[in-house]
Design a protein around this motif. Structure first.
Motif, PDB file in Angstrom:
ATOM      1  N   PHE A  71      -9.253   4.651 -11.413  1.00 10.65           N
ATOM      2  CA  PHE A  71      -9.985   5.307 -10.323  1.00 10.65           C
ATOM      3  C   PHE A  71     -10.091   4.391  -9.099  1.00 10.65           C
ATOM      4  CE2 PHE A  71     -13.984   6.246  -8.088  1.00 10.65           C
ATOM      5  CZ  PHE A  71     -13.773   7.583  -7.774  1.00 10.65           C
ATOM      6  N   ALA A  72     -10.062   3.079  -9.321  1.00  6.35           N
ATOM      7  CA  ALA A  72     -10.177   2.134  -8.207  1.00  6.35           C
ATOM      8  C   ALA A  72      -8.982   2.224  -7.263  1.00  6.35           C
ATOM      9  CB  ALA A  72     -10.318   0.711  -8.729  1.00  6.35           C
ATOM     10  N   ALA A  73      -7.818   2.662  -7.781  1.00  6.17           N
ATOM     11  CA  ALA A  73      -6.616   2.709  -6.947  1.00  6.17           C
ATOM     12  C   ALA A  73      -6.789   3.645  -5.756  1.00  6.17           C
ATOM     13  CB  ALA A  73      -5.408   3.106  -7.784  1.00  6.17           C
ATOM     14  N   TYR A  77      -7.003   2.606  -1.812  1.00  9.40           N
ATOM     15  CA  TYR A  77      -5.970   3.131  -0.927  1.00  9.40           C
ATOM     16  C   TYR A  77      -6.579   3.981   0.194  1.00  9.40           C
ATOM     17  CZ  TYR A  77      -2.705   1.655  -4.560  1.00  9.40           C
ATOM     18  OH  TYR A  77      -1.987   0.920  -5.459  1.00  9.40           O
ATOM     19  N   VAL A  78      -7.592   4.773  -0.136  1.00 10.53           N
ATOM     20  CA  VAL A  78      -8.279   5.550   0.900  1.00 10.53           C
ATOM     21  C   VAL A  78      -8.940   4.614   1.914  1.00 10.53           C
ATOM     22  CG1 VAL A  78     -10.322   6.977   1.304  1.00 10.53           C
ATOM     23  CG2 VAL A  78      -8.632   7.685  -0.388  1.00 10.53           C
ATOM     24  N   THR A  79      -9.596   3.565   1.417  1.00  6.20           N
ATOM     25  CA  THR A  79     -10.258   2.611   2.314  1.00  6.20           C
ATOM     26  C   THR A  79      -9.228   1.862   3.159  1.00  6.20           C
ATOM     27  OG1 THR A  79     -11.884   2.310   0.551  1.00  6.20           O
ATOM     28  CG2 THR A  79     -12.023   0.827   2.411  1.00  6.20           C
ATOM     29  N   THR A  80      -8.098   1.506   2.545  1.00  6.26           N
ATOM     30  CA  THR A  80      -7.033   0.836   3.289  1.00  6.26           C
ATOM     31  C   THR A  80      -6.489   1.725   4.398  1.00  6.26           C
ATOM     32  OG1 THR A  80      -6.387  -0.434   1.334  1.00  6.26           O
ATOM     33  CG2 THR A  80      -4.767  -0.243   3.088  1.00  6.26           C
ATOM     34  N   THR A  81      -6.284   3.006   4.081  1.00  3.15           N
ATOM     35  CA  THR A  81      -5.787   3.945   5.088  1.00  3.15           C
ATOM     36  C   THR A  81      -6.804   4.127   6.203  1.00  3.15           C
ATOM     37  OG1 THR A  81      -4.572   5.095   3.335  1.00  3.15           O
ATOM     38  CG2 THR A  81      -4.824   6.249   5.426  1.00  3.15           C
ATOM     39  N   ALA A  82      -8.086   4.204   5.852  1.00  3.46           N
ATOM     40  CA  ALA A  82      -9.135   4.318   6.870  1.00  3.46           C
ATOM     41  C   ALA A  82      -9.171   3.078   7.765  1.00  3.46           C
ATOM     42  CB  ALA A  82     -10.489   4.529   6.206  1.00  3.46           C
ATOM     43  N   PHE A  83      -9.031   1.912   7.155  1.00  6.40           N
ATOM     44  CA  PHE A  83      -8.995   0.672   7.929  1.00  6.40           C
ATOM     45  C   PHE A  83      -7.797   0.649   8.873  1.00  6.40           C
ATOM     46  CE2 PHE A  83      -7.054  -3.580   8.214  1.00  6.40           C
ATOM     47  CZ  PHE A  83      -8.015  -4.228   8.966  1.00  6.40           C
ATOM     48  N   SER A  84      -6.648   1.091   8.404  1.00  6.82           N
ATOM     49  CA  SER A  84      -5.444   1.114   9.238  1.00  6.82           C
ATOM     50  C   SER A  84      -5.638   2.045  10.424  1.00  6.82           C
ATOM     51  CB  SER A  84      -4.235   1.555   8.404  1.00  6.82           C
ATOM     52  OG  SER A  84      -4.050   0.709   7.282  1.00  6.82           O
ATOM     53  N   GLY A  85      -6.155   3.256  10.146  1.00  5.86           N
ATOM     54  CA  GLY A  85      -6.403   4.188  11.238  1.00  5.86           C
ATOM     55  C   GLY A  85      -7.440   3.674  12.214  1.00  5.86           C
ATOM     56  N   ALA A  86      -8.489   3.023  11.694  1.00  5.68           N
ATOM     57  CA  ALA A  86      -9.534   2.475  12.567  1.00  5.68           C
ATOM     58  C   ALA A  86      -8.983   1.354  13.437  1.00  5.68           C
ATOM     59  CB  ALA A  86     -10.702   1.973  11.727  1.00  5.68           C
ATOM     60  N   ILE A 151       1.436   6.504  -3.377  1.00  7.10           N
ATOM     61  CA  ILE A 151       1.685   5.092  -3.049  1.00  7.10           C
ATOM     62  C   ILE A 151       2.451   4.974  -1.740  1.00  7.10           C
ATOM     63  CG2 ILE A 151       2.910   3.018  -3.808  1.00  7.10           C
ATOM     64  CD1 ILE A 151       2.310   3.949  -6.716  1.00  7.10           C
ATOM     65  N   VAL A 152       3.470   5.823  -1.587  1.00  8.58           N
ATOM     66  CA  VAL A 152       4.275   5.769  -0.368  1.00  8.58           C
ATOM     67  C   VAL A 152       3.437   6.154   0.852  1.00  8.58           C
ATOM     68  CG1 VAL A 152       6.239   6.785   0.844  1.00  8.58           C
ATOM     69  CG2 VAL A 152       6.455   6.159  -1.563  1.00  8.58           C
ATOM     70  N   VAL A 153       2.589   7.171   0.700  1.00 12.97           N
ATOM     71  CA  VAL A 153       1.756   7.621   1.827  1.00 12.97           C
ATOM     72  C   VAL A 153       0.857   6.502   2.317  1.00 12.97           C
ATOM     73  CG1 VAL A 153      -0.184   9.111   2.451  1.00 12.97           C
ATOM     74  CG2 VAL A 153       1.803  10.084   1.310  1.00 12.97           C
ATOM     75  N   TYR A 154       0.172   5.834   1.396  1.00 14.60           N
ATOM     76  CA  TYR A 154      -0.780   4.815   1.852  1.00 14.60           C
ATOM     77  C   TYR A 154      -0.068   3.599   2.421  1.00 14.60           C
ATOM     78  CZ  TYR A 154      -1.159   0.608  -1.122  1.00 14.60           C
ATOM     79  OH  TYR A 154      -0.981  -0.615  -1.705  1.00 14.60           O
ATOM     80  N   LEU A 155       1.075   3.221   1.833  1.00 13.66           N
ATOM     81  CA  LEU A 155       1.805   2.060   2.338  1.00 13.66           C
ATOM     82  C   LEU A 155       2.426   2.348   3.701  1.00 13.66           C
ATOM     83  CD1 LEU A 155       3.561   0.673  -0.880  1.00 13.66           C
ATOM     84  CD2 LEU A 155       1.711  -0.396   0.426  1.00 13.66           C
ATOM     85  N   VAL A 156       3.036   3.509   3.855  1.00 14.98           N
ATOM     86  CA  VAL A 156       3.641   3.851   5.140  1.00 14.98           C
ATOM     87  C   VAL A 156       2.567   3.990   6.220  1.00 14.98           C
ATOM     88  CG1 VAL A 156       4.900   5.644   6.391  1.00 14.98           C
ATOM     89  CG2 VAL A 156       5.690   4.916   4.135  1.00 14.98           C
ATOM     90  N   ALA A 157       1.444   4.636   5.888  1.00 14.20           N
ATOM     91  CA  ALA A 157       0.366   4.783   6.860  1.00 14.20           C
ATOM     92  C   ALA A 157      -0.152   3.420   7.313  1.00 14.20           C
ATOM     93  CB  ALA A 157      -0.776   5.606   6.263  1.00 14.20           C
ATOM     94  N   GLN A 158      -0.294   2.504   6.364  1.00 15.07           N
ATOM     95  CA  GLN A 158      -0.769   1.163   6.714  1.00 15.07           C
ATOM     96  C   GLN A 158       0.265   0.414   7.543  1.00 15.07           C
ATOM     97  OE1 GLN A 158      -1.329  -1.473   3.371  1.00 15.07           O
ATOM     98  NE2 GLN A 158      -2.788  -2.762   4.480  1.00 15.07           N
ATOM     99  N   GLY A 159       1.525   0.453   7.110  1.00 14.97           N
ATOM    100  CA  GLY A 159       2.563  -0.283   7.826  1.00 14.97           C
ATOM    101  C   GLY A 159       2.783   0.214   9.238  1.00 14.97           C
TER     102      GLY A 159
END
Length: 396
Positions: A71-73, A77-86, A151-159
């Protein structure tokens, strides 16, 4: 739960970020329509939560408390994506641009990363992750339906966010100067380090798709980029905020140093009617100390008005011009000589006649120039010449 040694840094950094965010919350309530402040608070909140959730001890605890394997994954990943967008949102609102364009790009950023966050949650719910993987989740489930896409969505969004933010920092840094430029030049490589982190993890995931094993890129190589990126990121945001204050303090200290010769000459001059509040240097900001010092110097110059002798000034002016000084420098030297002579007359006491006041005042209003000119040979010669006269008058 006792945090593992490797989790302590995550918790300390995360709590610090959340505390800074909490400190800005009252300002956010007062300025609810300030998009830059909202973006900054969102970034701080997302970064703080990311540090807390990404700690190894937190990952284990989240899985155990919820009873959902891995569940932590999606939480991380949601928090990482939010941080990237922010991060991208902050750069868009921070950089000067037409308001309508900024609003349009901001709405696009919020929409895209909001959909990415939703996609991460939905894809995790649709997939299955029966085996707990606290460190190698990305590569272990790289070929699992739905989880692979998550996995691809969160990595691409962050990158993508980090690459765009880095490019914006580099482009903007060429248009500004000072501490803001330094901060942007620090942020650009910080974001690039995160891009490298993403590329390494994507490479390991793609290797699993082709039947190869590059898992070491996930658990041994990519984490090496995390700490430098965090440090540079924090420094990059800190420098533009603290830079102007540091520069102002440095200028005040430098100005105090330049005024020191004039202060040593005038600090004992009585200034009736002037209020001099004591300003201890060890607990007074240099800018405040400089303001008080300037006020005291002007009061002292004004108090010497009855003792100014225009003849002293004219003689010093002619000597300075004869020695090769330009008009401004010569005027400052002449004023310094007149001030020094007036101080000696004032110290001599009631026995010295008071000169006609008229309009005889130092013409140089620049205290720094007045202080610097005290080192002139003309002023030194006047001081050496008047000293024997003062002694003789005292004996008589």
């Amino acid at each position: 739960m006792t945090a593992e040694p490797s989790s302590v840094g995550f918790y300390v950094y995360g709590i610090m970020l959340l505390l800074v965010c909490a400190m800005k919350f009252p300002a956010l309530l007062r300025r609810r329509h300030d998009t830059l402040l909202r973006a900054a608070c969102l970034l701080l909140f997302a970064a703080g939560c990311l540090m807390l959730f990404a700690a190894p001890a937190s990952i284990t605890a989240l899985n155990r408390i919820t009873g959902i394997t891995n569940f932590a994954a999606p939480v991380v990943y949601v928090t990482t994506t939010a941080f990237s967008g922010a991060s991208l949102l902050l750069m868009v609102n921070w950089r000067p641009a037409p308001p309508e364009r900024t609003r349009r790009v901001s709405r696009l950023c919020v929409t895209v990363y909001g959909l990415a966050i939703l996609a991460v949650a939905v894809l995790f719910w649709a997939g299955t992750t029966p085996t707990e993987q606290p460190t190698l989740f990305d590569v272990h489930y790289a070929t699992t339906p739905f989880i692979r896409e998550m996995i691809v969505v969160y990595l691409v969004a962050q990158g993508v966010a980090m690459a765009i933010a880095s490019a914006l920092c580099l482009r903007w840094s060429g248009e500004v100067r000072g501490s803001l430029r330094a901060g942007l030049r620090i942020l650009a490589p910080a974001y690039l380090l995160i891009v490298c982190y993403v590329v390494l993890r994507l490479t390991a995931v793609a290797a699993r798709w082709t039947g190869h094993d590059l898992d070491f890129l996930v658990d041994r190589v990519s984490p090496l980029f995390s700490a430098p990126a965090c440090v540079l990121g924090a420094l990059g945001f800190f420098v533009p905020l603290a830079g102007p204050r540091v520069a102002q303090t440095a200028r005040a200290v430098r100005e105090l140093w330049r005024l020191a010769p004039l202060w040593r000459v005038l600090r004992d001059i009585p200034t009736p009617g002037a209020i001099r509040a004591p300003l201890p240097w060890w607990r007074t900001p240099p800018a405040v100390l400089l303001t008080g010092r300037r006020t005291a110097l002007y009061d002292a110059l004004l108090a010497l008005t009855p003792h100014y002798d225009p003849a002293v000034r004219e003689a010093a002016l002619r000597t300075a011009l004869r020695n090769g000084d330009d008009e401004d420098r010569a005027a400052a030297v002449a004023d310094s000589a007149m001030v020094l002579a007036a101080r000696e007359r004032q110290r001599a006491g009631p026995g010295q006649p008071v000169l006609p006041t008229g309009t005889t005042v130092p013409r140089t209003r620049d205290l720094t120039a007045l202080s610097r000119s005290l080192a002139s040979s003309v002023v030194h010669d006047l001081r050496d010449h008047r000293a024997p006269q003062q002694k003789a008058a005292h004996h008589e």
